[in-house]
Design a protein around this motif. Structure first.
Motif, PDB file in Angstrom:
ATOM      1  N   ILE A   1       0.832  -1.200   0.000  1.00 14.00           N
ATOM      2  CA  ILE A   1       0.000   0.000   0.000  1.00 14.00           C
ATOM      3  C   ILE A   1       0.869   1.254   0.000  1.00 14.00           C
ATOM      4  O   ILE A   1       1.864   1.343   0.715  1.00 14.00           O
ATOM      5  CB  ILE A   1      -0.940   0.021   1.226  1.00 14.00           C
ATOM      6  N   GLY A   2       0.431   2.232  -0.793  1.00  8.40           N
ATOM      7  CA  GLY A   2       1.030   3.563  -0.804  1.00  8.40           C
ATOM      8  C   GLY A   2      -0.080   4.598  -0.816  1.00  8.40           C
ATOM      9  O   GLY A   2      -1.194   4.320  -1.273  1.00  8.40           O
ATOM     10  N   TYR A   3       0.211   5.800  -0.302  1.00 13.11           N
ATOM     11  CA  TYR A   3      -0.833   6.818  -0.215  1.00 13.11           C
ATOM     12  C   TYR A   3      -0.245   8.205  -0.012  1.00 13.11           C
ATOM     13  O   TYR A   3       0.879   8.363   0.455  1.00 13.11           O
ATOM     14  CB  TYR A   3      -1.788   6.520   0.946  1.00 13.11           C
TER      15      TYR A   3
ATOM     16  N   ASP B   1       1.489  -4.943   3.117  1.00 14.78           N
ATOM     17  CA  ASP B   1       2.739  -4.318   3.553  1.00 14.78           C
ATOM     18  C   ASP B   1       2.631  -2.804   3.357  1.00 14.78           C
ATOM     19  O   ASP B   1       2.121  -2.350   2.340  1.00 14.78           O
ATOM     20  CB  ASP B   1       3.858  -4.903   2.677  1.00 14.78           C
ATOM     21  N   ILE B   2       3.092  -2.052   4.350  1.00 18.61           N
ATOM     22  CA  ILE B   2       3.179  -0.591   4.249  1.00 18.61           C
ATOM     23  C   ILE B   2       4.584  -0.186   4.661  1.00 18.61           C
ATOM     24  O   ILE B   2       5.079  -0.627   5.698  1.00 18.61           O
ATOM     25  CB  ILE B   2       2.146   0.120   5.149  1.00 18.61           C
ATOM     26  N   ARG B   3       5.197   0.664   3.847  1.00 21.15           N
ATOM     27  CA  ARG B   3       6.538   1.173   4.154  1.00 21.15           C
ATOM     28  C   ARG B   3       6.482   2.686   4.200  1.00 21.15           C
ATOM     29  O   ARG B   3       5.860   3.310   3.342  1.00 21.15           O
ATOM     30  CB  ARG B   3       7.539   0.711   3.101  1.00 21.15           C
TER      31      ARG B   3
ATOM     32  N   GLU C   1       7.904  -4.715  11.245  1.00 12.77           N
ATOM     33  CA  GLU C   1       8.719  -5.848  10.813  1.00 12.77           C
ATOM     34  C   GLU C   1      10.194  -5.512  10.648  1.00 12.77           C
ATOM     35  O   GLU C   1      11.000  -6.412  10.513  1.00 12.77           O
ATOM     36  CB  GLU C   1       8.156  -6.425   9.519  1.00 12.77           C
ATOM     37  N   GLY C   2      10.523  -4.234  10.626  1.00 15.60           N
ATOM     38  CA  GLY C   2      11.934  -3.907  10.525  1.00 15.60           C
ATOM     39  C   GLY C   2      12.212  -2.628   9.768  1.00 15.60           C
ATOM     40  O   GLY C   2      11.314  -1.893   9.359  1.00 15.60           O
ATOM     41  N   ARG C   3      13.476  -2.388   9.606  1.00 19.04           N
ATOM     42  CA  ARG C   3      13.988  -1.181   8.972  1.00 19.04           C
ATOM     43  C   ARG C   3      14.803  -1.573   7.742  1.00 19.04           C
ATOM     44  O   ARG C   3      15.616  -2.487   7.793  1.00 19.04           O
ATOM     45  CB  ARG C   3      14.907  -0.465   9.960  1.00 19.04           C
TER      46      ARG C   3
ATOM     47  N   HIS D   1      13.498   3.208   5.620  1.00 17.98           N
ATOM     48  CA  HIS D   1      12.076   2.869   5.588  1.00 17.98           C
ATOM     49  C   HIS D   1      11.751   1.939   6.749  1.00 17.98           C
ATOM     50  O   HIS D   1      12.501   1.004   7.027  1.00 17.98           O
ATOM     51  CB  HIS D   1      11.703   2.165   4.294  1.00 17.98           C
ATOM     52  N   MET D   2      10.633   2.200   7.397  1.00 17.64           N
ATOM     53  CA  MET D   2      10.093   1.328   8.418  1.00 17.64           C
ATOM     54  C   MET D   2       9.039   0.459   7.735  1.00 17.64           C
ATOM     55  O   MET D   2       8.170   0.972   7.017  1.00 17.64           O
ATOM     56  CB  MET D   2       9.444   2.134   9.544  1.00 17.64           C
ATOM     57  N   VAL D   3       9.130  -0.837   7.951  1.00 22.81           N
ATOM     58  CA  VAL D   3       8.263  -1.789   7.266  1.00 22.81           C
ATOM     59  C   VAL D   3       7.235  -2.337   8.255  1.00 22.81           C
ATOM     60  O   VAL D   3       7.582  -2.797   9.345  1.00 22.81           O
ATOM     61  CB  VAL D   3       9.073  -2.964   6.675  1.00 22.81           C
ATOM     62  N   TYR D   4       5.970  -2.265   7.836  1.00 15.32           N
ATOM     63  CA  TYR D   4       4.854  -2.778   8.634  1.00 15.32           C
ATOM     64  C   TYR D   4       4.110  -3.808   7.798  1.00 15.32           C
ATOM     65  O   TYR D   4       3.962  -3.643   6.583  1.00 15.32           O
ATOM     66  CB  TYR D   4       3.882  -1.655   8.997  1.00 15.32           C
ATOM     67  N   GLY D   5       3.623  -4.859   8.439  1.00 14.79           N
ATOM     68  CA  GLY D   5       2.868  -5.865   7.726  1.00 14.79           C
ATOM     69  C   GLY D   5       1.737  -6.421   8.559  1.00 14.79           C
ATOM     70  O   GLY D   5       1.784  -6.389   9.793  1.00 14.79           O
ATOM     71  N   ILE D   6       0.739  -6.900   7.878  1.00 14.71           N
ATOM     72  CA  ILE D   6      -0.347  -7.606   8.564  1.00 14.71           C
ATOM     73  C   ILE D   6      -0.779  -8.770   7.682  1.00 14.71           C
ATOM     74  O   ILE D   6      -0.872  -8.642   6.455  1.00 14.71           O
ATOM     75  CB  ILE D   6      -1.532  -6.674   8.920  1.00 14.71           C
ATOM     76  N   LEU D   7      -0.994  -9.916   8.309  1.00 21.02           N
ATOM     77  CA  LEU D   7      -1.445 -11.120   7.615  1.00 21.02           C
ATOM     78  C   LEU D   7      -2.965 -11.175   7.642  1.00 21.02           C
ATOM     79  O   LEU D   7      -3.602 -10.606   8.539  1.00 21.02           O
ATOM     80  CB  LEU D   7      -0.867 -12.363   8.284  1.00 21.02           C
ATOM     81  N   GLU D   8      -3.525 -11.876   6.692  1.00 21.71           N
ATOM     82  CA  GLU D   8      -4.987 -11.998   6.656  1.00 21.71           C
ATOM     83  C   GLU D   8      -5.526 -12.554   7.967  1.00 21.71           C
ATOM     84  O   GLU D   8      -6.516 -12.055   8.500  1.00 21.71           O
ATOM     85  CB  GLU D   8      -5.415 -12.894   5.493  1.00 21.71           C
ATOM     86  N   SER D   9      -4.874 -13.570   8.519  1.00 16.06           N
ATOM     87  CA  SER D   9      -5.343 -14.172   9.784  1.00 16.06           C
ATOM     88  C   SER D   9      -5.304 -13.166  10.924  1.00 16.06           C
ATOM     89  O   SER D   9      -6.198 -13.140  11.773  1.00 16.06           O
ATOM     90  CB  SER D   9      -4.515 -15.415  10.134  1.00 16.06           C
ATOM     91  N   GLU D  10      -4.306 -12.310  10.945  1.00 20.46           N
ATOM     92  CA  GLU D  10      -4.211 -11.263  11.986  1.00 20.46           C
ATOM     93  C   GLU D  10      -5.298 -10.215  11.805  1.00 20.46           C
ATOM     94  O   GLU D  10      -5.900  -9.752  12.774  1.00 20.46           O
ATOM     95  CB  GLU D  10      -2.838 -10.616  11.956  1.00 20.46           C
TER      96      GLU D  10
END
Length: 183
Positions: free
Chosen positions: A95-97, A130-132, A152-154, A168-177
């Motif tokens: 995702i970007g925005y 994923d969002i960075r 999730e990390g840098r 960049h800071m990396v963020y993620g989410i799984l469908e189950s989460e």
């Protein structure tokens, strides 16, 4: 045509060439604000530049590689959001925005990103979103944090912004989460 209604105030629509003037005007009035975190701003100096961007987004959509939309707030174009990349091999959507300066602080982008995450999992059958965001971009980073993404990390010196490298800071989410946060 793609149109996705989020709520009574917000919708996402696939850009059309006729939208170029409005998108360019929004970019132009928010130029100084957007330039801090977006490297493409200085290269967007004419409506023709914006038309080129919009043509690229339509091509990405038709090829099922991406889905960039215009954010409509009370019927007015206020920014863009979508999937900069749809990685089908790994079922991951990136995702970007961006949002025009005058539309900050209304909860617009949080609602938009929430809708995009739902769409990624329910309509696109993705496993992960994923969002960075640049380390110093607190407003952008607050969105995945607010929505329950995992940090999730840098990625060090991931992007060059006007002569300076930013992490960049990396963020993620799984469908189950995501399904658990909605339960």
């Amino acid at each position: 045509m793609f149109l996705h209604t989020i709520d009574e105030e917000l919708a996402l629509k696939l850009p059309e060439l006729k939208d170029a003037e409005k998108v360019f005007e929004l970019t132009d009035v928010s130029r100084k604000y957007l330039r801090e975190w977006l490297p493409w701003v200085d290269g967007t100096t004419t409506i023709e530049d914006t038309k080129g961007f919009l043509e690229g987004t339509r091509k990405g959509f038709l090829e099922e590689r991406s889905l960039t939309t215009l954010i409509l707030y009370k019927g007015e174009i206020v920014g863009t959001a979508g999937f900069n990349e749809l990685n089908r091999a790994n079922d991951t959507a990136y995702i970007g925005y961006w949002l025009g300066e005058g539309y900050q602080g209304k909860g617009i982008m949080t609602r938009v990103v929430c809708a995009l995450v739902d769409y990624a999992f329910t309509e696109l059958d993705m496993n992960k979103v994923d969002i960075r965001a640049a380390e110093g971009n607190a407003k952008s980073r607050a969105i995945p944090e607010r929505l329950g993404f995992t940090f999730e990390g840098r990625i060090r010196q991931a992007e060059r912004l006007y002569g300076n490298y930013v992490d960049h800071m990396v963020y993620g989410i799984l469908e189950s989460e995501w399904n658990q946060t909605k339960a």
